[in-house]
Design a protein around this motif. Structure first.
Motif, PDB file in Angstrom:
ATOM      1  N   ARG A 167      16.220  25.822  -2.384  1.00  0.00           N
ATOM      2  CA  ARG A 167      16.281  25.149  -3.682  1.00  0.00           C
ATOM      3  C   ARG A 167      17.697  24.693  -4.041  1.00  0.00           C
ATOM      4  O   ARG A 167      17.883  24.027  -5.054  1.00  0.00           O
ATOM      5  CB  ARG A 167      15.743  26.090  -4.763  1.00  0.00           C
ATOM      6  CG  ARG A 167      14.246  26.292  -4.643  1.00  0.00           C
ATOM      7  CD  ARG A 167      13.732  27.536  -5.344  1.00  0.00           C
ATOM      8  NE  ARG A 167      14.376  27.834  -6.604  1.00  0.00           N
ATOM      9  CZ  ARG A 167      14.315  29.040  -7.185  1.00  0.00           C
ATOM     10  NH1 ARG A 167      13.637  30.022  -6.605  1.00  0.00           N
ATOM     11  NH2 ARG A 167      14.913  29.256  -8.324  1.00  0.00           N
ATOM     12  N   ARG A 234      24.175  23.477  -7.268  1.00  0.00           N
ATOM     13  CA  ARG A 234      23.116  22.635  -7.830  1.00  0.00           C
ATOM     14  C   ARG A 234      21.793  23.155  -7.294  1.00  0.00           C
ATOM     15  O   ARG A 234      21.512  23.065  -6.105  1.00  0.00           O
ATOM     16  CB  ARG A 234      23.344  21.170  -7.459  1.00  0.00           C
ATOM     17  CG  ARG A 234      24.686  20.630  -7.945  1.00  0.00           C
ATOM     18  CD  ARG A 234      24.919  19.170  -7.561  1.00  0.00           C
ATOM     19  NE  ARG A 234      23.873  18.321  -8.114  1.00  0.00           N
ATOM     20  CZ  ARG A 234      22.987  17.660  -7.377  1.00  0.00           C
ATOM     21  NH1 ARG A 234      23.017  17.752  -6.058  1.00  0.00           N
ATOM     22  NH2 ARG A 234      22.072  16.904  -7.956  1.00  0.00           N
ATOM     23  N   GLU A 236      17.481  23.812  -7.864  1.00  0.00           N
ATOM     24  CA  GLU A 236      16.260  23.336  -8.497  1.00  0.00           C
ATOM     25  C   GLU A 236      15.523  24.494  -9.158  1.00  0.00           C
ATOM     26  O   GLU A 236      15.412  25.586  -8.592  1.00  0.00           O
ATOM     27  CB  GLU A 236      15.347  22.671  -7.470  1.00  0.00           C
ATOM     28  CG  GLU A 236      14.087  22.069  -8.078  1.00  0.00           C
ATOM     29  CD  GLU A 236      13.222  21.353  -7.059  1.00  0.00           C
ATOM     30  OE1 GLU A 236      12.058  21.043  -7.384  1.00  0.00           O
ATOM     31  OE2 GLU A 236      13.713  21.130  -5.934  1.00  0.00           O
ATOM     32  N   HIS A 237      15.030  24.259 -10.362  1.00  0.00           N
ATOM     33  CA  HIS A 237      14.213  25.252 -11.056  1.00  0.00           C
ATOM     34  C   HIS A 237      13.133  24.538 -11.860  1.00  0.00           C
ATOM     35  O   HIS A 237      13.449  23.729 -12.741  1.00  0.00           O
ATOM     36  CB  HIS A 237      15.058  26.121 -12.003  1.00  0.00           C
ATOM     37  CG  HIS A 237      14.249  27.135 -12.756  1.00  0.00           C
ATOM     38  ND1 HIS A 237      13.747  26.902 -14.033  1.00  0.00           N
ATOM     39  CD2 HIS A 237      13.824  28.378 -12.408  1.00  0.00           C
ATOM     40  CE1 HIS A 237      13.077  27.958 -14.438  1.00  0.00           C
ATOM     41  NE2 HIS A 237      13.112  28.863 -13.471  1.00  0.00           N
ATOM     42  N   ASP A 238      11.888  24.817 -11.505  1.00  0.00           N
ATOM     43  CA  ASP A 238      10.753  24.257 -12.235  1.00  0.00           C
ATOM     44  C   ASP A 238      10.835  22.732 -12.336  1.00  0.00           C
ATOM     45  O   ASP A 238      10.587  22.140 -13.397  1.00  0.00           O
ATOM     46  CB  ASP A 238      10.682  24.876 -13.629  1.00  0.00           C
ATOM     47  CG  ASP A 238       9.304  24.709 -14.277  1.00  0.00           C
ATOM     48  OD1 ASP A 238       8.326  24.487 -13.528  1.00  0.00           O
ATOM     49  OD2 ASP A 238       9.209  24.788 -15.518  1.00  0.00           O
ATOM     50  N   GLY A 239      11.191  22.100 -11.228  1.00  0.00           N
ATOM     51  CA  GLY A 239      11.228  20.644 -11.186  1.00  0.00           C
ATOM     52  C   GLY A 239      12.499  20.017 -11.702  1.00  0.00           C
ATOM     53  O   GLY A 239      12.639  18.787 -11.671  1.00  0.00           O
ATOM     54  N   ARG A 240      13.450  20.805 -12.173  1.00  0.00           N
ATOM     55  CA  ARG A 240      14.721  20.284 -12.669  1.00  0.00           C
ATOM     56  C   ARG A 240      15.853  20.766 -11.767  1.00  0.00           C
ATOM     57  O   ARG A 240      15.767  21.830 -11.164  1.00  0.00           O
ATOM     58  CB  ARG A 240      14.998  20.754 -14.097  1.00  0.00           C
ATOM     59  CG  ARG A 240      13.993  20.265 -15.133  1.00  0.00           C
ATOM     60  CD  ARG A 240      14.272  20.937 -16.459  1.00  0.00           C
ATOM     61  NE  ARG A 240      13.359  20.486 -17.494  1.00  0.00           N
ATOM     62  CZ  ARG A 240      13.630  19.517 -18.362  1.00  0.00           C
ATOM     63  NH1 ARG A 240      14.799  18.917 -18.322  1.00  0.00           N
ATOM     64  NH2 ARG A 240      12.740  19.156 -19.274  1.00  0.00           N
ATOM     65  N   VAL A 241      16.917  19.981 -11.717  1.00  0.00           N
ATOM     66  CA  VAL A 241      18.102  20.399 -10.976  1.00  0.00           C
ATOM     67  C   VAL A 241      19.138  20.879 -11.978  1.00  0.00           C
ATOM     68  O   VAL A 241      19.597  20.115 -12.839  1.00  0.00           O
ATOM     69  CB  VAL A 241      18.666  19.256 -10.112  1.00  0.00           C
ATOM     70  CG1 VAL A 241      19.956  19.716  -9.424  1.00  0.00           C
ATOM     71  CG2 VAL A 241      17.652  18.824  -9.062  1.00  0.00           C
ATOM     72  N   LEU A 242      19.499  22.156 -11.864  1.00  0.00           N
ATOM     73  CA  LEU A 242      20.496  22.764 -12.737  1.00  0.00           C
ATOM     74  C   LEU A 242      21.821  22.859 -11.984  1.00  0.00           C
ATOM     75  O   LEU A 242      21.838  23.095 -10.768  1.00  0.00           O
ATOM     76  CB  LEU A 242      20.046  24.152 -13.183  1.00  0.00           C
ATOM     77  CG  LEU A 242      18.649  24.247 -13.810  1.00  0.00           C
ATOM     78  CD1 LEU A 242      18.322  25.698 -14.155  1.00  0.00           C
ATOM     79  CD2 LEU A 242      18.537  23.359 -15.029  1.00  0.00           C
ATOM     80  N   ALA A 273      23.106  18.831 -19.672  1.00  0.00           N
ATOM     81  CA  ALA A 273      21.661  18.947 -19.456  1.00  0.00           C
ATOM     82  C   ALA A 273      21.273  20.370 -19.059  1.00  0.00           C
ATOM     83  O   ALA A 273      20.258  20.899 -19.519  1.00  0.00           O
ATOM     84  CB  ALA A 273      21.217  17.950 -18.389  1.00  0.00           C
ATOM     85  N   THR A 274      22.084  20.995 -18.211  1.00  0.00           N
ATOM     86  CA  THR A 274      21.802  22.373 -17.801  1.00  0.00           C
ATOM     87  C   THR A 274      21.910  23.328 -18.985  1.00  0.00           C
ATOM     88  O   THR A 274      21.053  24.193 -19.187  1.00  0.00           O
ATOM     89  CB  THR A 274      22.767  22.806 -16.690  1.00  0.00           C
ATOM     90  OG1 THR A 274      22.567  21.973 -15.537  1.00  0.00           O
ATOM     91  CG2 THR A 274      22.544  24.262 -16.297  1.00  0.00           C
ATOM     92  N   TYR A 277      18.867  22.881 -21.269  1.00  0.00           N
ATOM     93  CA  TYR A 277      17.654  23.440 -20.674  1.00  0.00           C
ATOM     94  C   TYR A 277      17.626  24.963 -20.800  1.00  0.00           C
ATOM     95  O   TYR A 277      16.602  25.555 -21.143  1.00  0.00           O
ATOM     96  CB  TYR A 277      17.584  23.017 -19.209  1.00  0.00           C
ATOM     97  CG  TYR A 277      16.412  23.585 -18.452  1.00  0.00           C
ATOM     98  CD1 TYR A 277      15.119  23.129 -18.670  1.00  0.00           C
ATOM     99  CD2 TYR A 277      16.602  24.586 -17.491  1.00  0.00           C
ATOM    100  CE1 TYR A 277      14.046  23.648 -17.963  1.00  0.00           C
ATOM    101  CE2 TYR A 277      15.538  25.113 -16.780  1.00  0.00           C
ATOM    102  CZ  TYR A 277      14.256  24.637 -17.013  1.00  0.00           C
ATOM    103  OH  TYR A 277      13.196  25.164 -16.308  1.00  0.00           O
TER     104      TYR A 277
END
Length: 283
Positions: A167, A234, A236-242, A273-274, A277
């Motif tokens: 991920r 970077r 991925e978590h639940d379809g998002r990139v943190l 954005a991170t 979220y």
């Protein structure tokens, strides 16, 4: 997550039974300090330093500690130097679950919990996780139970092909950063357990090799045009990139081996954005 006591063996790998002189010389050479420079720092003479290193002179307990201080020798290895010189260890090694460290444990728990919703954890000298907050638990969503059995190891969880590695969108960069970090610590601490861990995780599939599973094709995914101020992880978590940048803190002037080997790693959002979220998850 409750603080979990761990046992850590990071004894120096220098030959035993040869006295303190060769050990001190090895640390001096590792630090690239001349006998004269060390003598000036320790308020001694180059002649006396030479005599100590060759075994012609036995240093006092105070001198051993003074030289170790000026050579930035880790606390555990300072005890080894004292033993080699015929003295008792100066620094205790208190188990983390000992009542004497209750205030420390409570303080660490409050610290990492107060950092939520951002991830934070506490590790020992071999990256065994001794405490973690809910932000870390969030990142570990979906990791197989086989990797979550105690004792958890932060390096293994991050780089294992069944862990977080698939991920991590910039796995090549992040993997290189972590392996270089371990190599610097091995050079400093001369730890056999840490060296064994490094060999294990370095053998995991790397980006661009079969089974790496990063960014879908084994290569790093191009980062968006964000002016990062440090290398981010970077993920991925639940379809998002943190995106996170990490910071590591240790205790200033530790007087206990266990405490000297603890490190607090916090993950700061590297973009708005991170942060947004994670705050939404925490609400």
């Amino acid at each position: 997550m409750t603080i979990v006591p761990t046992g850590t063996d990071t004894a120096a790998d220098a030959p035993a039974g040869k006295g303190v002189g060769p050990l001190l010389r090895a640390w001096r050479e590792r630090r690239r300090v001349s006998q004269l420079e060390l003598a000036l720092r320790a308020d001694s003479s180059a002649r006396h330093i030479s005599f100590v290193e060759t075994g012609r002179s036995r240093p006092s307990e105070e001198m051993v500690l003074r030289l170790a201080e000026h050579l930035d020798v880790p606390v555990r290895e300072r005890n080894s130097l004292l033993l080699a010189a015929g003295y008792a260890p100066h620094y205790p090694e208190t188990p983390l679950d000992d009542p004497a460290l209750a205030a420390l444990r409570e303080g660490l728990e409050r610290l990492i919990q107060g950092y939520e919703p951002f991830p934070a954890l506490v590790v020992d000298a071999t990256y065994t996780v001794v405490a973690a907050n809910r932000g870390i638990a969030m990142l570990l969503d979906g990791v197989p139970e086989s990797l979550l059995q105690p004792p958890l190891n932060a390096m293994r969880l991050t780089l294992h092909p069944d862990g977080l590695a698939p991920r991590i969108r910039n796995l090549g960069e992040w993997r290189g950063h972590l392996l270089a970090q371990m190599e610097r610590q091995i050079a400093l601490h001369r730890s056999e357990p840490l060296r064994a861990l490094h060999e294990e995780v370095a053998a995991y599939p790397a980006p661009g090799t079969a089974g790496a599973g990063d960014a879908g094709d084994g290569g790093d995914e191009p980062a968006p045009p964000v002016p990062y101020f440090a290398l981010p992880m970077r993920i991925e978590h639940d379809g998002r990139v943190l995106s996170f940048v990490s910071s590591i803190s240790t205790f200033n002037t530790p007087m206990d081996v266990t405490v000297s080997e603890l490190a607090i790693e916090t993950f700061l959002p590297a973009d708005p954005a991170t942060a947004k979220y994670l705050h939404a998850l925490g609400d």
